[in-house]
Scaffold this motif. Structure first.
Motif, PDB file in Angstrom:
ATOM      1  N   SER A  78       0.858  -1.184   0.000  1.00 16.40           N
ATOM      2  CA  SER A  78       0.000   0.000   0.000  1.00 16.40           C
ATOM      3  C   SER A  78       0.889   1.226   0.000  1.00 16.40           C
ATOM      4  N   ALA A  79       0.281   2.380  -0.252  1.00 15.72           N
ATOM      5  CA  ALA A  79       1.066   3.617  -0.309  1.00 15.72           C
ATOM      6  C   ALA A  79       1.799   3.868   1.007  1.00 15.72           C
ATOM      7  N   ARG A  83       6.116   3.649   1.772  1.00 17.18           N
ATOM      8  CA  ARG A  83       6.971   4.710   2.320  1.00 17.18           C
ATOM      9  C   ARG A  83       7.899   4.135   3.386  1.00 17.18           C
ATOM     10  N   THR A 100       2.336   0.700  -5.793  1.00 16.91           N
ATOM     11  CA  THR A 100       1.369   1.425  -4.970  1.00 16.91           C
ATOM     12  C   THR A 100       1.288   2.868  -5.455  1.00 16.91           C
ATOM     13  N   PRO A 101       0.304   3.633  -4.990  1.00 17.90           N
ATOM     14  CA  PRO A 101       0.232   5.050  -5.397  1.00 17.90           C
ATOM     15  C   PRO A 101       1.126   5.975  -4.562  1.00 17.90           C
ATOM     16  N   ALA A 102       2.135   5.442  -3.889  1.00 13.87           N
ATOM     17  CA  ALA A 102       2.962   6.274  -3.005  1.00 13.87           C
ATOM     18  C   ALA A 102       3.689   7.382  -3.759  1.00 13.87           C
ATOM     19  N   THR A 127      -0.966   3.965 -11.372  1.00 16.33           N
ATOM     20  CA  THR A 127      -2.129   3.179 -10.957  1.00 16.33           C
ATOM     21  C   THR A 127      -2.577   2.338 -12.140  1.00 16.33           C
ATOM     22  N   ASN A 167      -6.671   2.849  -0.824  1.00 17.36           N
ATOM     23  CA  ASN A 167      -5.890   3.844  -1.572  1.00 17.36           C
ATOM     24  C   ASN A 167      -6.713   4.608  -2.607  1.00 17.36           C
ATOM     25  N   ASP A 169      -8.298   7.487  -2.541  1.00 17.29           N
ATOM     26  CA  ASP A 169      -7.922   8.896  -2.653  1.00 17.29           C
ATOM     27  C   ASP A 169      -6.581   9.050  -3.363  1.00 17.29           C
ATOM     28  N   GLU A 170      -5.607   8.209  -2.980  1.00 13.46           N
ATOM     29  CA  GLU A 170      -4.297   8.265  -3.631  1.00 13.46           C
ATOM     30  C   GLU A 170      -4.409   7.911  -5.120  1.00 13.46           C
ATOM     31  N   GLU A 173      -5.614  11.056  -6.978  1.00 13.16           N
ATOM     32  CA  GLU A 173      -4.595  12.109  -6.959  1.00 13.16           C
ATOM     33  C   GLU A 173      -3.387  11.736  -7.818  1.00 13.16           C
ATOM     34  N   THR A 174      -2.909  10.507  -7.651  1.00 10.27           N
ATOM     35  CA  THR A 174      -1.733  10.066  -8.402  1.00 10.27           C
ATOM     36  C   THR A 174      -2.020  10.019  -9.899  1.00 10.27           C
TER      37      THR A 174
END
Length: 314
Positions: A78-79, A83, A100-102, A127, A167, A169-170, A173-174
């Motif tokens: 996951s994002a 990290r 992941t969308p990190a 994504t 994820n 929301d990510e 955005e990503t």
């Protein structure tokens, strides 16, 4: 000589990627499968196949005797987890392919900008919606400036696991960011739809781009560029295809609110592209094309990264 790979994340995406590495490439060799749930199906399958495993996450990976031979690490968690994983792995000089969308490293879409990021230590696969649609936006932008790019990714709710749902929301955005930074649009928007239909639907993607008014000849060039790019993506994602011919519709000042200030003429053409992605069913069902395109693109990126390393070494 093949490069040893590790996968962090023993869920659906990580397990599908493991089978792709074992079946589809001679440039990579499965080295370690990493999870946090000792009872996960992915870890159990890896163990049965003779692959080294750990259920202690990235710390367990780093502590394994096989870790020193690993060159490429895929992160299918996951994002938030990526990290942490990226920070833990930073001292060891491994190539990281982030599913992941990190978005710690640069966005990479193989058919668009892979060659620009071969020296990056951490690349981000955007994504599933980004991998499916950004090649098309980039193809349109290669023929005429895209003022506004919008994508709608519709996937079966059954193919959206806990990581995808956490994820959301990510994702938006990503993907929106990558529509601009990779696809070349002046502005972008991404929407994801989880469709609960039964039987489950395969992934469908819609791309809408606003460009300056196109002549018939310019429309033909745009359509040809899109078809060529779809063929290129299908070279590493066999189930990726156009659902119908590229559509063009003239628009006027009523869409100006979507155009960034200072751009556009007041006369536009809307370019609509309809795609679908059918999964290869290596581990996931055929309707999970959203996951298949991520693992297929990640595999293509990793193959190129290790090939580049070999070229530099020679």
């Amino acid at each position: 000589m093949s490069a040893k790979a590790a996968i962090i994340g023993s869920g659906n995406i990580g397990t599908d990627l493991m089978f792709k590495i074992m079946r589809l490439t001679d440039k990579l060799d499965m080295g370690i499968m990493v999870g946090i749930d000792p009872a996960s199906d992915g870890l159990a399958r890896a163990a049965r196949l003779g692959i080294a495993t750990t259920a202690e996450g990235v710390e367990g990976l780093i502590g394994m005797p096989e870790f020193g031979d690993i060159e490429v690490i895929f992160d299918a968690t996951s994002a938030g987890a990526h990290r942490h994983n990226a920070a833990a792995l930073a001292p060891y000089g491994k190539k990281l392919v982030d599913l992941t969308p990190a978005a710690i490293g640069p966005y990479v879409v193989p058919s668009v900008n892979l060659e620009q990021h071969l020296d990056a230590t951490n690349v981000n696969m955007v994504t599933c919606g980004g991998q499916a649609t950004i090649p098309v936006i980039a193809a349109i932008n290669s023929q005429t400036p895209v003022h506004y790019g919008e994508i709608v990714a519709s996937i079966s709710s059954k193919s959206a696991g806990p990581g995808t749902r956490a994820n959301i929301d990510e994702f938006t955005e990503t993907t929106s960011d990558a529509i601009v930074t990779v696809g070349g649009a002046a502005s972008g928007k991404a929407i994801i739809v989880l469709n609960p239909a039964e039987p489950p639907m395969i992934m469908r993607d819609t791309v809408l781009c606003l460009v300056d008014r196109l002549t018939d000849a310019e429309q033909d060039r745009v359509a040809a560029a899109v078809r060529d790019r779809v063929t290129e993506v299908a070279g590493y994602v066999p189930g990726y295809r156009l659902k119908q011919a590229v559509q063009f519709q003239h628009e006027g000042a009523e869409v100006s609110g979507l155009i960034p200030e200072g751009r556009g003429t007041g006369e536009y053409t809307r370019v609509s592209v309809f795609l679908e992605v059918e999964g290869a069913a290596h581990y996931l069902p055929e309707y999970a094309g959203n996951l298949d395109i991520m693992t297929s693109a990640a595999l293509r990126v990793a193959e190129r990264l290790v090939t580049t390393k070999e070229e530099v070494a020679s």
